[in-house]
Design an enzyme around this catalytic site. Structure first.
Site, mmCIF file in Angstrom:
data_model
loop_
_atom_site.group_PDB
_atom_site.id
_atom_site.type_symbol
_atom_site.label_atom_id
_atom_site.label_comp_id
_atom_site.label_asym_id
_atom_site.label_seq_id
_atom_site.Cartn_x
_atom_site.Cartn_y
_atom_site.Cartn_z
ATOM 1 N N CYS A 195 10.812 -12.595 46.827
ATOM 2 C CA CYS A 195 9.850 -13.992 46.680
ATOM 3 C C CYS A 195 11.367 -15.140 46.976
ATOM 4 O O CYS A 195 12.067 -14.782 46.198
ATOM 5 C CB CYS A 195 8.895 -14.531 45.705
ATOM 6 S SG CYS A 195 8.882 -16.034 45.232
ATOM 7 N N LEU A 196 11.453 -16.226 47.207
ATOM 8 C CA LEU A 196 12.255 -16.960 47.610
ATOM 9 C C LEU A 196 13.126 -17.194 46.298
ATOM 10 O O LEU A 196 13.986 -17.935 46.393
ATOM 11 C CB LEU A 196 12.525 -17.863 48.576
ATOM 12 C CG LEU A 196 12.642 -17.654 50.049
ATOM 13 C CD1 LEU A 196 12.256 -18.456 50.979
ATOM 14 C CD2 LEU A 196 13.724 -16.697 50.354
ATOM 15 N N GLY A 213 7.337 -16.792 53.830
ATOM 16 C CA GLY A 213 6.752 -17.433 53.551
ATOM 17 C C GLY A 213 7.040 -18.609 52.413
ATOM 18 O O GLY A 213 8.363 -18.371 51.854
ATOM 19 N N GLN A 254 8.060 -24.827 45.473
ATOM 20 C CA GLN A 254 9.305 -23.451 46.018
ATOM 21 C C GLN A 254 10.193 -24.832 46.672
ATOM 22 O O GLN A 254 11.882 -24.531 46.238
ATOM 23 C CB GLN A 254 9.268 -22.863 46.674
ATOM 24 C CG GLN A 254 8.444 -22.090 46.066
ATOM 25 C CD GLN A 254 8.214 -19.707 47.274
ATOM 26 O OE1 GLN A 254 7.732 -20.514 47.912
ATOM 27 N NE2 GLN A 254 9.339 -19.782 47.079
ATOM 28 N N HIS A 298 0.990 -19.788 44.517
ATOM 29 C CA HIS A 298 2.402 -20.205 44.153
ATOM 30 C C HIS A 298 1.197 -22.180 44.430
ATOM 31 O O HIS A 298 1.915 -22.322 42.919
ATOM 32 C CB HIS A 298 3.404 -20.941 45.295
ATOM 33 C CG HIS A 298 4.471 -20.029 45.413
ATOM 34 N ND1 HIS A 298 5.122 -19.851 44.368
ATOM 35 C CD2 HIS A 298 4.942 -18.831 45.693
ATOM 36 C CE1 HIS A 298 6.446 -18.620 44.226
ATOM 37 N NE2 HIS A 298 5.919 -18.099 45.366
ATOM 38 N N HIS A 336 0.405 -14.281 48.205
ATOM 39 C CA HIS A 336 1.137 -15.324 47.670
ATOM 40 C C HIS A 336 1.880 -16.214 47.795
ATOM 41 O O HIS A 336 1.791 -17.092 46.565
ATOM 42 C CB HIS A 336 2.375 -13.488 48.314
ATOM 43 C CG HIS A 336 3.939 -14.362 47.548
ATOM 44 N ND1 HIS A 336 4.241 -13.404 46.997
ATOM 45 C CD2 HIS A 336 4.527 -15.571 47.544
ATOM 46 C CE1 HIS A 336 5.977 -13.873 46.595
ATOM 47 N NE2 HIS A 336 5.244 -14.801 46.531
ATOM 48 N N GLU A 337 1.538 -16.700 48.458
ATOM 49 C CA GLU A 337 2.151 -17.914 48.862
ATOM 50 C C GLU A 337 0.694 -18.739 48.509
ATOM 51 O O GLU A 337 1.097 -20.284 47.424
ATOM 52 C CB GLU A 337 2.122 -18.591 50.578
ATOM 53 C CG GLU A 337 2.934 -17.791 51.110
ATOM 54 C CD GLU A 337 4.781 -18.180 50.619
ATOM 55 O OE1 GLU A 337 5.074 -18.816 49.591
ATOM 56 O OE2 GLU A 337 5.102 -16.715 50.849
HETATM 57 NI NI NI Z 1 6.789 -16.551 46.750
#
Ligand code: NI
Length: 181
Positions: free
Chosen positions: A96-97, A48, A53, A143, A139-140
């Protein structure tokens, strides 16, 4: 073409702590952003990715929780909203990226219903229970409201994880790397 790893905003960064703006209209730029985010997500082997991000402060996320090299099943969610979050609380190790090299155990509700527009502007509803999709949706969408997985931790644990992140970055961790812990 820019390196897809370099396209990812890495913590700490103010853009990860910012409330993102709703998308008013699905323009060619928005479609281009969706494509860029999917390309980045697959290149870094994430499941995701949220627009902040990649430095774009608008309400869009892309998700694909079970792709293989041959079969992809991407979701693009525009202005997503969690309309139900209930069920038993579950702890799950999240990566998380934007936090290369670390894994964080986060507790979240096990069942969610999310409403969002797709790239055609249709209003869609997604429901997930007790699976990676349920975690990933929460989670996404976090953000988009300036909330990262670390914000779910108590202050001492959060500080320890930030320290672990610094060490991982110093050791050369890149987006998509997770810890073994
Ligand atoms: Ni993340």
């Amino acid at each position: 073409m820019a390196d897809q790893f370099d396209d990812i905003v890495v913590a700490p960064d103010k853009r990860l702590k910012t409330e993102c703006a709703p998308i008013e209209e699905i323009t060619p730029e928005i479609r281009g952003l969706a494509k860029r985010m999917l390309d980045d997500m697959y290149a870094t082997e994430g499941c995701g990715l949220a627009a902040p991000q990649v430095g774009e402060l608008v309400q869009m996320v892309v998700i694909d929780v079970d792709y293989t090299e041959r079969k992809r099943n991407p979701y693009v969610l525009i202005n997503p909203e969690i309309v139900v979050a209930d069920g038993e609380e579950r702890e799950f190790p999240e990566g998380c990226l934007s936090f290369p090299g670390i894994t964080v155990r986060v507790t979240r509700p096990s069942h969610v219903v999310v409403r969002a527009r797709n790239l055609d502007g249709d209003l869609m509803q997604y429901e997930a229970k007790d699976n990676l999709m349920a975690v990933c949706l929460q989670h996404e969408i976090d953000h988009l409201h300036g909330v990262t997985m670390l914000d779910h931790l108590r202050p001492l644990k959060r500080a320890a994880k930030m320290h672990e992140l610094e060490e991982a970055l110093a050791a050369g961790a890149r987006p998509g790397d997770t810890s073994v812990a």
